[in-house]
Design a protein around this motif. Sequence first.
Motif, mmCIF file in Angstrom:
data_model
loop_
_atom_site.group_PDB
_atom_site.id
_atom_site.type_symbol
_atom_site.label_atom_id
_atom_site.label_comp_id
_atom_site.label_asym_id
_atom_site.label_seq_id
_atom_site.Cartn_x
_atom_site.Cartn_y
_atom_site.Cartn_z
ATOM 1 N N ALA A 275 0.826 -1.215 0.000
ATOM 2 C CA ALA A 275 0.000 0.000 0.000
ATOM 3 C C ALA A 275 0.858 1.262 0.000
ATOM 4 C CB ALA A 275 -0.936 -0.008 1.208
ATOM 5 N N ASP A 276 1.992 1.218 0.712
ATOM 6 C CA ASP A 276 2.837 2.404 0.822
ATOM 7 C C ASP A 276 3.480 2.785 -0.504
ATOM 8 O OD1 ASP A 276 2.191 2.350 3.472
ATOM 9 O OD2 ASP A 276 4.098 1.475 4.142
ATOM 10 N N LEU A 277 3.598 1.819 -1.427
ATOM 11 C CA LEU A 277 4.253 2.083 -2.708
ATOM 12 C C LEU A 277 3.266 2.103 -3.869
ATOM 13 C CD1 LEU A 277 7.367 -0.266 -2.298
ATOM 14 C CD2 LEU A 277 7.338 2.224 -2.132
ATOM 15 N N PHE A 328 -7.499 5.225 1.203
ATOM 16 C CA PHE A 328 -6.386 5.651 2.052
ATOM 17 C C PHE A 328 -5.704 4.525 2.847
ATOM 18 C CE2 PHE A 328 -9.427 9.287 1.884
ATOM 19 C CZ PHE A 328 -8.656 10.098 1.055
ATOM 20 N N VAL A 329 -6.293 3.338 2.865
ATOM 21 C CA VAL A 329 -5.705 2.244 3.651
ATOM 22 C C VAL A 329 -5.134 1.157 2.740
ATOM 23 C CG1 VAL A 329 -6.082 0.526 5.469
ATOM 24 C CG2 VAL A 329 -7.295 2.726 5.545
ATOM 25 N N THR A 330 -6.007 0.516 1.949
ATOM 26 C CA THR A 330 -5.511 -0.561 1.079
ATOM 27 C C THR A 330 -4.859 -0.006 -0.183
ATOM 28 O OG1 THR A 330 -7.684 -0.784 0.030
ATOM 29 C CG2 THR A 330 -7.237 -2.168 1.948
ATOM 30 N N LYS A 331 -5.439 1.049 -0.745
ATOM 31 C CA LYS A 331 -4.861 1.820 -1.855
ATOM 32 C C LYS A 331 -4.505 0.980 -3.086
ATOM 33 C CE LYS A 331 -1.832 3.927 0.963
ATOM 34 N NZ LYS A 331 -0.838 4.887 1.499
ATOM 35 N N ASN A 332 -5.318 -0.034 -3.367
ATOM 36 C CA ASN A 332 -5.065 -0.880 -4.535
ATOM 37 C C ASN A 332 -6.244 -0.899 -5.504
ATOM 38 O OD1 ASN A 332 -2.406 -1.788 -4.454
ATOM 39 N ND2 ASN A 332 -2.875 -3.364 -2.934
ATOM 40 N N LYS A 333 -6.973 0.213 -5.540
ATOM 41 C CA LYS A 333 -8.072 0.393 -6.496
ATOM 42 C C LYS A 333 -9.188 -0.648 -6.350
ATOM 43 C CE LYS A 333 -5.203 2.838 -9.891
ATOM 44 N NZ LYS A 333 -5.650 4.164 -9.446
ATOM 45 N N GLU A 334 -9.382 -1.141 -5.118
ATOM 46 C CA GLU A 334 -10.527 -2.024 -4.881
ATOM 47 C C GLU A 334 -11.818 -1.212 -4.927
ATOM 48 O OE1 GLU A 334 -7.186 -3.409 -2.018
ATOM 49 O OE2 GLU A 334 -8.136 -1.499 -2.597
ATOM 50 N N LYS A 335 -12.944 -1.910 -5.129
ATOM 51 C CA LYS A 335 -14.253 -1.260 -5.060
ATOM 52 C C LYS A 335 -14.802 -1.411 -3.641
ATOM 53 C CE LYS A 335 -15.259 -2.330 -9.898
ATOM 54 N NZ LYS A 335 -16.060 -3.178 -10.824
#
Length: 540
Positions: A275-277, A328-335
């Motif tokens: 998530a940080d990257l 803001f937490v997982t930040k991987n374009k999930e729905k």
Amino acid sequence: MRKILSIFLTGLLLFVLAACTATKDAGKESDSKDGKDSGEKVLYLNNGAEPTSFDPPIGFDSYSWTALNNLMEGLTRLNADHEPEGAMAEKWDVSEDGKVYTFHIREDAKWSNGDDVTAGDFVFAWKRLLDPETGSPAAFLGYFIEGGEAFNNGEGPADDVKVNAVDDKTFEVTLTSPQAYFLSVISNPAFFPINEKVATENPEWFAEADTFVANGPFKLTEWEHDSHFVMEKNDQYWDADSVKLDKVNWAMVNDSNTDYQLYKTGELDTADVPADLSKQLFEEGKVNVEDQAGTYFYRFNLDKEPFQNKNIRKAFAMAVDQQQMVDFVTKNKEKPAYGFVSSGFKDPSGNDFRETSGDLVKTNVEEAKALLEKGMEEEGYDKLPEVTLTYSTSDTHQKIAEALQQMFKENLDVDVKLANMEWNVFQDEQKAGKFQLSRSSFLADYGDPINFLENFQSGHSMNRTAWSNEEYDNLIKQAKNEADEAKRFELMYKAEKILMEDMPIIPIHFYNYVYLQNEDVSGIVRHPVGYMELKWADKK
């Protein structure tokens, strides 16, 4: 047969379920560092954790069945388009009423020890899946077999389960009703055959590499528990000519940053995106994103105070901001998930199930506060009983748990304690009903919304909430026996609304598969139902 799984993009999520300790040897093979010196094609992957079990009806999670799907094979196999095709079965016949399937097993279907794969191996395996003594969490998948549910519930004998070896290469099964998705379901690892002779001689045949007998594209040649395992091409496999890789080496690393560093140094061929990257990697165009059929959620335990109260459950659910979680937490374009069934399932009108069913839970802080107050009055609470949120060890799960803790504090003024534990212990404790509020995930076992909804039937092995609703149970039962697709979807829409009205769960987000992959690697198929296909994989 309609195209069950063509509605999905591919997907897999390797960090979904478990936890393990990274080792200094992660990503390295014990016999050969990279396989290049010997000219071998070796693929390096991260399994994330020690598999729960390589016993097909027991290893019912992504850390087991991803590997099992490449070590073994059922009557059907999902192809590159995620549709079932002949595998151990060369062909099959279906009765006019759609209830009796007769499978013709390939003459050249062999086990890795040279034994023939027989119809008896399937009879043995499928009855064992349903045997209550086995304790398989996947047994419910076999309830469409006539006599299967009664046997699993201890209400009928094994002899009444309608699976039959007509001869060594002819397997017959009778269903309770026609099932449009049957050929997809039986590609699931829970329905893999088991070599009856081997299993009878050694009931723990699946526990070590030197006793494991495979019938799939690869065989298990090394397994150092809690460290790594190695697969090699199975020369006894009927379609061995399609298998291009010589070996697959699986590490066990549960930290996404370590996983990424191993990828950066060439010790892994694929990696999750920390998530940080994620922002940087997405901007650089290095990230692959594919949809997946599954939901990340939290379970309430209705047997533990204060979650016996529906209004308190709804208060906690409405205090969660799913959009903030994915942004803001997982930040991987999930729905964000505002219901339980993920998108990607079309009803007979061509409408997506999720869009039609709509948003069944939404963030509403003011209403959440009012519901909490109402629920506390109903229970006679002056002070809310202490709440502990439990998750399985992983940096991703920890970040989500901490975000939930903060939301409950800010939006409800409730202090929630956090607890975490290693995956295998966590799984056992959750099944035993020991948690108040705990992390969960669901990856579809086959391509139909009923697979999501059947989990919450009263007493179901996957329920784990102590929630029970007679109307819901009846709707699921009707849907499973309804041949009219339009009527079947209406029953499922009603069921999901009841589920989300009673709120035994908090949906967080729908899964996607976000990954990095070595450009020299091709042909990996990531099925929406949660496992990776390496049969057609290649590496330069």
